[in-house]
Design a protein around this motif. Structure first.
Motif, mmCIF file in Angstrom:
data_model
loop_
_atom_site.group_PDB
_atom_site.id
_atom_site.type_symbol
_atom_site.label_atom_id
_atom_site.label_comp_id
_atom_site.label_asym_id
_atom_site.label_seq_id
_atom_site.Cartn_x
_atom_site.Cartn_y
_atom_site.Cartn_z
ATOM 1 N N LEU A 159 -3.800 -37.597 11.293
ATOM 2 C CA LEU A 159 -5.478 -37.799 12.160
ATOM 3 C C LEU A 159 -5.105 -37.483 13.534
ATOM 4 O O LEU A 159 -6.767 -37.459 13.545
ATOM 5 N N PHE A 160 -4.540 -37.265 14.104
ATOM 6 C CA PHE A 160 -4.629 -37.119 15.540
ATOM 7 C C PHE A 160 -4.733 -36.207 15.979
ATOM 8 O O PHE A 160 -5.414 -35.009 16.258
ATOM 9 N N VAL A 161 -3.633 -34.804 14.812
ATOM 10 C CA VAL A 161 -3.838 -33.661 15.553
ATOM 11 C C VAL A 161 -4.478 -33.302 14.480
ATOM 12 O O VAL A 161 -5.217 -32.206 15.202
ATOM 13 N N ALA A 162 -5.259 -33.543 13.617
ATOM 14 C CA ALA A 162 -6.082 -33.369 12.747
ATOM 15 C C ALA A 162 -7.802 -32.627 13.514
ATOM 16 O O ALA A 162 -8.192 -31.947 13.349
ATOM 17 N N ALA A 163 -7.841 -34.206 14.235
ATOM 18 C CA ALA A 163 -9.204 -33.919 15.152
ATOM 19 C C ALA A 163 -8.987 -32.793 16.467
ATOM 20 O O ALA A 163 -9.765 -32.506 16.685
ATOM 21 N N MET A 164 -7.471 -32.856 16.593
ATOM 22 C CA MET A 164 -7.751 -31.731 17.651
ATOM 23 C C MET A 164 -7.975 -30.429 17.582
ATOM 24 O O MET A 164 -8.453 -30.207 18.145
ATOM 25 N N VAL A 165 -7.273 -30.110 16.016
ATOM 26 C CA VAL A 165 -7.412 -29.382 14.941
ATOM 27 C C VAL A 165 -8.501 -28.262 15.362
ATOM 28 O O VAL A 165 -8.935 -27.753 15.150
ATOM 29 N N SER A 198 -16.338 -34.555 9.307
ATOM 30 C CA SER A 198 -17.144 -34.952 8.294
ATOM 31 C C SER A 198 -16.128 -35.465 6.830
ATOM 32 O O SER A 198 -16.441 -36.544 6.741
ATOM 33 N N ARG A 199 -14.655 -35.975 6.686
ATOM 34 C CA ARG A 199 -13.871 -36.595 6.171
ATOM 35 C C ARG A 199 -13.860 -38.361 7.268
ATOM 36 O O ARG A 199 -13.951 -39.033 6.059
ATOM 37 N N MET A 200 -14.320 -37.999 8.276
ATOM 38 C CA MET A 200 -14.553 -39.590 9.152
ATOM 39 C C MET A 200 -15.504 -40.131 8.803
ATOM 40 O O MET A 200 -16.407 -41.210 8.305
ATOM 41 N N GLN A 201 -16.768 -39.145 8.380
ATOM 42 C CA GLN A 201 -18.150 -39.851 7.823
ATOM 43 C C GLN A 201 -17.707 -40.282 6.348
ATOM 44 O O GLN A 201 -18.551 -41.383 5.920
ATOM 45 N N GLY A 202 -17.072 -39.008 5.640
ATOM 46 C CA GLY A 202 -16.825 -39.859 4.050
ATOM 47 C C GLY A 202 -15.799 -41.342 4.519
ATOM 48 O O GLY A 202 -16.384 -42.441 3.593
ATOM 49 N N ILE A 203 -15.272 -41.758 5.138
ATOM 50 C CA ILE A 203 -14.682 -43.248 5.622
ATOM 51 C C ILE A 203 -15.985 -43.717 6.344
ATOM 52 O O ILE A 203 -15.449 -44.974 5.560
ATOM 53 N N ALA A 204 -17.170 -43.400 6.796
ATOM 54 C CA ALA A 204 -17.920 -44.516 6.749
ATOM 55 C C ALA A 204 -18.378 -45.320 5.749
ATOM 56 O O ALA A 204 -19.145 -45.825 6.115
ATOM 57 N N LEU A 205 -18.668 -43.963 4.493
ATOM 58 C CA LEU A 205 -18.922 -44.811 3.529
ATOM 59 C C LEU A 205 -18.776 -45.562 2.828
ATOM 60 O O LEU A 205 -19.048 -45.988 1.339
ATOM 61 N N VAL A 206 -17.331 -45.594 3.061
ATOM 62 C CA VAL A 206 -16.695 -47.098 1.907
ATOM 63 C C VAL A 206 -17.493 -47.962 2.186
ATOM 64 O O VAL A 206 -17.048 -48.651 3.420
ATOM 65 N N PRO A 207 -17.243 -49.498 0.774
ATOM 66 C CA PRO A 207 -17.593 -50.789 1.249
ATOM 67 C C PRO A 207 -16.891 -50.627 1.722
ATOM 68 O O PRO A 207 -15.516 -51.500 1.674
ATOM 69 N N GLU A 208 -17.450 -52.513 2.210
ATOM 70 C CA GLU A 208 -16.513 -53.185 3.288
ATOM 71 C C GLU A 208 -15.680 -53.868 2.064
ATOM 72 O O GLU A 208 -14.525 -54.365 2.819
#
Length: 192
Positions: A82-88, A95-105
């Motif tokens: 994930l760190f590598v993907a954030a830099m590349v 966009s993937r992190m926005q999808g994770i933000a939609l995961v219910p608690e």
């Protein structure tokens, strides 16, 4: 004499000791208690060794062991990925992190429970392995203590290490001065 003999025969005869048997009603026989404790400890160690000493042979067991080893490296390498993907590719990552933000608690809680149980079980297994190793070490402790005592008795500075015993000739030879050519040469040099 016959009456005393019969009384003694009644108290101590036929391999019995009524005095000792009566005393054991009020106080445990220390030797028998120690023997029982030793037997119980030996049985516990045997059971413990049998429970944890067996090697698994089946292909299914090997497959499951391999499968159980996957989550920890997958979690660690995934996080680094994930760190590598954030830099590349920051846009792809965002966009993937926005999808994770939609995961219910509740799903996050479930994931936390699953990961906690997995690592908790692994920690418990490692703790039991450690305790087994400690038990094996403690079982060897009496022999180690005896060895250390024997080695300490061999030291030159331990009390009685150079004791010649009752032999007077050895005692006299130990306190009689011997010739020392180096000391004699030194004395001659000082005198001359």
């Amino acid at each position: 004499m016959g009456l005393i003999g019969r009384i003694l025969e009644m108290v101590f005869g036929q391999g019995r000791n009524v005095v000792a048997e009566t005393a054991e009603v009020f106080r445990e026989n220390a030797e028998a208690g120690a023997r029982r404790a030793q037997d119980a400890q030996a049985q516990a160690m045997t059971q413990f060794g049998a429970e944890f000493g067996g090697a698994r042979q089946g292909g299914f067991d090997r497959f499951m062991d391999g499968l159980n080893r996957i989550p920890r490296p997958a979690l660690a390498l995934g996080t680094l990925g994930l760190f590598v993907a954030a830099m590349v590719d920051p846009i792809w990552f965002a966009s993937r992190m926005q999808g994770i933000a939609l995961v219910p608690e509740p799903l996050w809680w479930l994931l936390g429970v699953i990961v906690s149980f997995y690592f908790g079980a692994r920690h418990q297994m490692k703790t039991q392995d450690f305790q087994r190793d400690i038990a094996a070490t403690m079982a060897r402790a009496p022999q180690v203590i005896e060895n250390i005592a024997a080695l300490r008795a061999l030291r030159a500075d331990s009390p009685g290490a150079a004791d010649p015993g009752p032999d007077a000739a050895v005692t006299l030879s130990a306190v009689a001065p011997e010739e020392n050519p180096a000391l004699d040469a030194w004395r001659r040099a000082r005198a001359g």
